[in-house]
Scaffold this active site. Structure first.
Site, PDB file in Angstrom:
ATOM      1  N   TRP A 103       0.840  -1.215   0.000  1.00  0.00           N
ATOM      2  CA  TRP A 103       0.000   0.000   0.000  1.00  0.00           C
ATOM      3  C   TRP A 103       0.865   1.251   0.000  1.00  0.00           C
ATOM      4  CZ3 TRP A 103      -4.226  -1.349  -1.938  1.00  0.00           C
ATOM      5  CH2 TRP A 103      -4.837  -2.553  -1.593  1.00  0.00           C
ATOM      6  N   ASP A 172      -1.857   6.766   6.050  1.00  0.00           N
ATOM      7  CA  ASP A 172      -2.918   5.877   5.593  1.00  0.00           C
ATOM      8  C   ASP A 172      -3.226   4.946   6.766  1.00  0.00           C
ATOM      9  OD1 ASP A 172      -4.481   3.890   4.536  1.00  0.00           O
ATOM     10  OD2 ASP A 172      -3.035   3.242   3.014  1.00  0.00           O
ATOM     11  N   LYS A 196     -12.707  -1.448   6.757  1.00  0.00           N
ATOM     12  CA  LYS A 196     -12.071  -2.415   7.670  1.00  0.00           C
ATOM     13  C   LYS A 196     -12.561  -2.196   9.101  1.00  0.00           C
ATOM     14  CE  LYS A 196      -8.426  -2.181   4.401  1.00  0.00           C
ATOM     15  NZ  LYS A 196      -8.493  -3.478   3.723  1.00  0.00           N
TER      16      LYS A 196
HETATM   17  C1  LIG Z   1      -3.519  -0.010   4.345  1.00  0.00           C
HETATM   18  C2  LIG Z   1      -4.394   0.034   3.134  1.00  0.00           C
HETATM   19  N1  LIG Z   1      -4.370   1.112   2.334  1.00  0.00           N
HETATM   20  C3  LIG Z   1      -5.152   1.191   1.248  1.00  0.00           C
HETATM   21  C4  LIG Z   1      -6.002   0.179   0.892  1.00  0.00           C
HETATM   22  C5  LIG Z   1      -6.846   0.339  -0.337  1.00  0.00           C
HETATM   23  O1  LIG Z   1      -8.061   0.855   0.035  1.00  0.00           O
HETATM   24  P1  LIG Z   1      -9.253   1.136  -0.987  1.00  0.00           P
HETATM   25  O2  LIG Z   1      -9.679  -0.180  -1.526  1.00  0.00           O
HETATM   26  O3  LIG Z   1     -10.276   1.828  -0.132  1.00  0.00           O
HETATM   27  O4  LIG Z   1      -8.723   2.029  -2.061  1.00  0.00           O
HETATM   28  C6  LIG Z   1      -6.080  -0.960   1.705  1.00  0.00           C
HETATM   29  C7  LIG Z   1      -6.981  -2.102   1.459  1.00  0.00           C
HETATM   30  O5  LIG Z   1      -7.936  -2.178   0.833  1.00  0.00           O
HETATM   31  C8  LIG Z   1      -5.246  -1.023   2.834  1.00  0.00           C
HETATM   32  O6  LIG Z   1      -5.283  -2.107   3.627  1.00  0.00           O
END
Ligand SMILES: Cc1ncc(COP(=O)(O)O)c(C=O)c1O
Length: 361
Positions: A103, A172, A196
């Site tokens: 991520w 994040d 989550k």
């Molecule tokens: C730490 C983290 N950042 C970003 C994301 C991506 O998020 P999204 O699907 O809301 O774009 C995730 C998982 O989905 C994640 O676990």
């Protein structure tokens, strides 16, 4: 009601049962409106109350003062990877990132796509992102320092947040927001995909320090500017009404049933401790994250072979425990134990792990 499983999904993930029941009870007729919450106008008094309550509960739970705005932005955490450098970079200064997994890597890529000068201050890629880096220096010239507070895929978490002096932190927190209290003062921005720890998918929660607004360049498209969301209380266009409503209920559960984030953290520590203690007692299961970097939210582990892992996941599901397969990019097993997955689920998983080991080990 059908039978519910113990849900260890990584996201979308378990929601508190009382929240689901409350949604069910008022789903067809929201508070005497004669409409479902999915049928109300986002310009109605009902929805105004819904969004304002979600904002106020966020403020109370995280102890936010007037220097911070609470925003709901569609596009998930992934759109934030792009909006962060677009809005908050500064001319002539590098943007700094800590790389602790896929991520973070994706967030870095979005800054690079926009031609920003990206300084990766530290990375744990050398050991397959199995640890949280230490002992790095952040240049005071950086526009911001971005990090991922919990690495959902690799099962590592910042136990203490990085220090960056006067450089604003940006985090994040998709997979650990509202799982523990933290001091928001050093942060210019915190963001999290809702799916989550705080609700269904469909929006990101963003907590923006007001001085960051001075950085937003003129000329950005309206939907990509933080200032648009601040000026319109996240109602410039039609927001994810249902998701914001559900977030409000999850936050109410956190405040009124759990009793706040200190309590939540205590429970989360007990849950993760129970699981890691067992993993450390056996050679059959092997934790993949370095001990001091372990996540309280995503417990990642391997079994002696991929065949046994597949068997473990399949048998667990038969026993009423779902979502234990590791992320498709890394394999192995992962138990995501966010706020809504209780100690009963964790105990049941540990019992199953023991049984499986006795049979197959
Ligand atoms: C730490 C983290 N950042 C970003 C994301 C991506 O998020 P999204 O699907 O809301 O774009 C995730 C998982 O989905 C994640 O676990």
């Amino acid at each position: 009601m059908g039978k519910r499983i113990y849900n260890f999904n990584a996201g979308p993930a378990a929601l508190p049962l009382p929240v689901l029941e409350e949604i069910q009870a008022e789903f067809v007729d929201y508070k005497g409106s004669g409409m479902s919450v999915t049928e109300l106008s986002h310009r109605s008094k009902w929805f105004d109350d819904i969004i304002n309550e979600a904002v106020e509960r966020t403020r109370r739970l995280l102890n936010l003062d007037d220097h911070f705005d609470v925003l709901f932005i569609q596009g998930g955490a992934s759109l934030q990877f792009c909006m962060v450098p677009m809005n908050l970079a500064l001319e002539g200064k590098p943007v700094a990132y800590l790389n602790t997994g896929s991520w973070s890597t994706k967030a870095i890529k979005e800054a690079q796509i926009q031609g920003k000068e990206v300084n990766v201050v530290a990375s744990s890629e050398d050991k397959d992102f199995s640890y949280i880096p230490k002992g790095f220096q952040v240049s005071q010239n950086a526009a911001y320092l971005h990090f991922t507070s919990n690495n959902t895929i690799k099962g590592t978490q910042w136990a203490e947040f990085p220090k960056a002096g006067d450089v604003p932190l940006i985090s994040d927190m998709s997979s650990d927001i509202m799982s523990r209290p933290f001091d928001v003062k050093p942060f210019g921005l915190v963001y999290a995909g809702a799916q989550k720890n705080i609700g269904p998918s469909g929006t990101a929660l963003a907590i923006l320090r007001k001085d960051m607004l001075d950085r937003v360049p003129d000329g950005l498209p309206s939907m990509l500017k933080y200032s648009t969301y601040v000026e319109k209380n996240s109602l410039y266009n039609t927001p994810s009404c249902f998701v914001i409503y559900a977030i409000g209920l999850v936050l109410k559960w956190l405040e009124e049933t759990i009793g706040g984030l200190e309590k939540m953290e205590q429970i989360n520590r007990e849950k993760a401790g129970t699981l890691y203690d067992y993993i450390d007692q056996t050679d059959f299961y092997r934790g993949t994250a370095e001990k001091e970097s372990r996540s309280l939210m995503n417990v990642t582990f391997r079994l002696p072979s991929e065949e046994l892992e597949a068997e473990f996941v399949a048998q667990a599901l038969k026993e009423g425990m779902g979502g234990l397969k590791g992320h498709r990019s890394v394999g192995g097993c992962r138990a995501s134990i966010y706020n809504a997955t209780g100690m009963d689920a964790v105990k049941s998983l540990v019992d199953f792990m023991k049984e499986f080991e006795n049979k197959e080990g």
